[in-house]
Structures are given as structure tokens and as C-alpha cells.
Design a protein around this motif. Structure first.
Motif, PDB file in Angstrom:
ATOM      1  N   GLU A 143       0.858  -1.173   0.000  1.00 27.22           N
ATOM      2  CA  GLU A 143       0.000   0.000   0.000  1.00 27.22           C
ATOM      3  C   GLU A 143       0.899   1.230   0.000  1.00 27.22           C
ATOM      4  N   LEU A 144       0.604   2.148  -0.884  1.00 29.33           N
ATOM      5  CA  LEU A 144       1.302   3.425  -0.948  1.00 29.33           C
ATOM      6  C   LEU A 144       0.362   4.462  -0.344  1.00 29.33           C
ATOM      7  N   ILE A 145       0.815   5.131   0.716  1.00 29.02           N
ATOM      8  CA  ILE A 145      -0.028   6.171   1.312  1.00 29.02           C
ATOM      9  C   ILE A 145       0.611   7.536   1.060  1.00 29.02           C
ATOM     10  N   GLU A 146      -0.233   8.481   0.710  1.00 25.32           N
ATOM     11  CA  GLU A 146       0.218   9.853   0.464  1.00 25.32           C
ATOM     12  C   GLU A 146      -0.219  10.715   1.638  1.00 25.32           C
ATOM     13  N   ILE A 147       0.751  11.435   2.209  1.00 28.62           N
ATOM     14  CA  ILE A 147       0.493  12.246   3.393  1.00 28.62           C
ATOM     15  C   ILE A 147       0.796  13.707   3.085  1.00 28.62           C
ATOM     16  N   LYS A 148      -0.146  14.572   3.427  1.00 28.73           N
ATOM     17  CA  LYS A 148       0.051  16.021   3.300  1.00 28.73           C
ATOM     18  C   LYS A 148      -0.333  16.659   4.630  1.00 28.73           C
ATOM     19  N   ASN A 149       0.609  17.395   5.201  1.00 30.85           N
ATOM     20  CA  ASN A 149       0.396  18.077   6.481  1.00 30.85           C
ATOM     21  C   ASN A 149      -0.130  17.141   7.562  1.00 30.85           C
ATOM     22  N   GLY A 150       0.422  15.914   7.592  1.00 27.24           N
ATOM     23  CA  GLY A 150       0.058  14.957   8.624  1.00 27.24           C
ATOM     24  C   GLY A 150      -1.253  14.234   8.405  1.00 27.24           C
ATOM     25  N   ILE A 151      -1.867  14.429   7.235  1.00 24.86           N
ATOM     26  CA  ILE A 151      -3.145  13.792   6.931  1.00 24.86           C
ATOM     27  C   ILE A 151      -2.977  12.873   5.721  1.00 24.86           C
ATOM     28  N   ILE A 152      -3.498  11.658   5.822  1.00 26.53           N
ATOM     29  CA  ILE A 152      -3.467  10.744   4.679  1.00 26.53           C
ATOM     30  C   ILE A 152      -4.527  11.215   3.692  1.00 26.53           C
ATOM     31  N   VAL A 153      -4.082  11.635   2.507  1.00 27.09           N
ATOM     32  CA  VAL A 153      -5.008  12.169   1.506  1.00 27.09           C
ATOM     33  C   VAL A 153      -5.326  11.156   0.414  1.00 27.09           C
ATOM     34  N   ALA A 154      -4.505  10.124   0.288  1.00 27.02           N
ATOM     35  CA  ALA A 154      -4.767   9.087  -0.717  1.00 27.02           C
ATOM     36  C   ALA A 154      -4.009   7.822  -0.323  1.00 27.02           C
ATOM     37  N   ASN A 155      -4.540   6.699  -0.746  1.00 28.63           N
ATOM     38  CA  ASN A 155      -3.832   5.441  -0.571  1.00 28.63           C
ATOM     39  C   ASN A 155      -4.134   4.534  -1.756  1.00 28.63           C
ATOM     40  N   PHE A 156      -3.141   3.737  -2.120  1.00 35.96           N
ATOM     41  CA  PHE A 156      -3.227   2.886  -3.304  1.00 35.96           C
ATOM     42  C   PHE A 156      -2.706   1.500  -2.945  1.00 35.96           C
ATOM     43  N   ASP A 157      -3.518   0.480  -3.128  1.00 39.51           N
ATOM     44  CA  ASP A 157      -3.088  -0.903  -2.926  1.00 39.51           C
ATOM     45  C   ASP A 157      -2.654  -1.481  -4.265  1.00 39.51           C
ATOM     46  N   PHE A 158      -1.622  -2.304  -4.234  1.00 36.36           N
ATOM     47  CA  PHE A 158      -1.174  -2.968  -5.458  1.00 36.36           C
ATOM     48  C   PHE A 158      -0.412  -4.235  -5.110  1.00 36.36           C
ATOM     49  N   SER A 159      -0.400  -5.167  -6.055  1.00 37.57           N
ATOM     50  CA  SER A 159       0.295  -6.437  -5.829  1.00 37.57           C
ATOM     51  C   SER A 159       1.747  -6.317  -6.298  1.00 37.57           C
TER      52      SER A 159
END
Length: 189
Positions: A143-159
Motif C-alpha cells: 500500500e502506498l499512502i500519500e500524506i500532506k500536512n500529517g493527513i493521509i489524503v490518498a492510498n493505493f493498494d497494489f500487488s
């Protein structure tokens, strides 16, 4: 001249080997993950009086502490800060144990919002499937999580299979920031 060259060769060989550092941790969806970045160091540069004091220094813990971050909702909080101390109850020479100093850092709250993190963090969320020499364990799902200003704004699961189509032989843990941005673009499609 020869002794100087010999000394330079010896000194440069030391830089090839460095001690693996104790990692900070991120607790996310019920799991604890080791982080590759040290997010409190920027904070402690601006607020050195808040940095934990420790009598024990180790090449495996140059920063002097281990931080634990926890995700509540979509926000990232500091929830523990530990230092190593001498274990006086042990009969072993140089025995140490961990001590939480979080209350010294934040005496009025059990969690501290970390607003300054802006990053992409790759987490192994699947089962371990293989050990690659020099790279470590690979997992079947990430899982790739994108964080902006301490908040998770997006996440992407992939194999791992999807990942290898795009990045061939690159181990997911060794992607640099530019490659993580490329991965994010690919996963958004």
C-alpha cells in the motif's frame, strides 16, 4: 606519500559499512511498520529543547530515541517516544532497556498531531513471499499512502506482480522520491 594513500584507503573502507538504525514505527490499520525516514528530526531542529535526553549513545541509534506514530482517522499522531537506559536490575554488562519519555515531550496529551509530514510511504500489507539477498523480504501486496500536512489524503493498494510490470527488478523498499511519485501516477490510472 604511500602512508597517506594507505590511510585514505582504510578510512574510505569504513564508509562502506554503516550500522543499521533502529527504526521509528507507524501503527496503521492494526499493524506496526518500520519507517525509513525520521520525521521528528525536522521538529527537533526547530525545538531542540524538546528532544529527549539520553545518557546512552549507540551507533544503531544516532538520534537517541525511537518514535511511534499512530494513524487515527486519517491523521498521524506521535503516540510514544522511547529512549534506551541502563538496566540496573540486570546482571549482564552493558544491559539496557527501553523507557518511554513521551510524557516529557507532551505532558498534557496522549497523542501529538504531526502536521509537518508530507511524504509517500510504502507499506508491505501482504504476506511475505520471498527473501531477496541484499534487498530483504518481498511481500505479495503493498500500500502506498500519500500524506500532506500529517493527513493521509490518498492510498493505493497494489500487488507485487503489478509492481514488477512497471519497475522490473527494483525492490519496492529502495525507490526514491521521484520513483514513488511515478508509482503514484501509475496507480492513479
Amino acid at each position: 606519500m604511500k602512508p597517506i594513500i594507505t590511510l585514505l584507503i582504510i578510512l574510505s573502507s569504513f564508509s562502506c559499512y554503516s550500522t543499521i538504525q533502529h527504526k521509528d514505527f507507524l501503527c496503521y490499520n492494526g499493524e506496526a511498520y518500520g519507517l525509513k525516514d525520521y520525521y521528528l528530526e525536522d521538529y527537533f531542529e526547530k525545538h531542540p529543547e524538546k528532544k529527549p535526553k539520553t545518557e546512552i549513545r549507540s551507533s544503531a541509534l544516532w538520534r537517541g530515541y525511537i518514535a511511534t506514530f499512530t494513524v487515527y482517522g486519517n491523521q498521524i499522531y506521535l503516540t510514544d517516544l522511547q529512549i534506551q537506559i541502563q538496566d540496573k536490575s540486570s546482571n549482564e554488562m552493558f544491559a539496557t532497556k527501553w523507557k518511554s519519555v513521551y510524557k516529557d515531550f507532551s505532558p498534557n496529551s496522549d497523542r501529538y498531531l504531526i502536521k509537518w509530514i508530507n511524504d509517500l510511504i510504502l507499506l508491505p500489507i501482504g504476506e511475505p513471499i520471498d527473501y531477496e539477498d541484499g534487498h530483504g523480504i518481498t511481500h505479495n501486496q503493498y500500500e502506498l499512502i500519500e500524506i500532506k500536512n500529517g493527513i493521509i489524503v490518498a492510498n493505493f493498494d497494489f500487488s507485487l506482480k503489478e509492481y514488477k510490470k512497471k519497475f522490473k527488478n527494483r525492490n519496492p523498499y529502495f525507490l526514491d522520491e521521484k520513483e514513488l511519485l511515478t508509482l503514484k501516477k501509475e496507480l492513479k490510472k
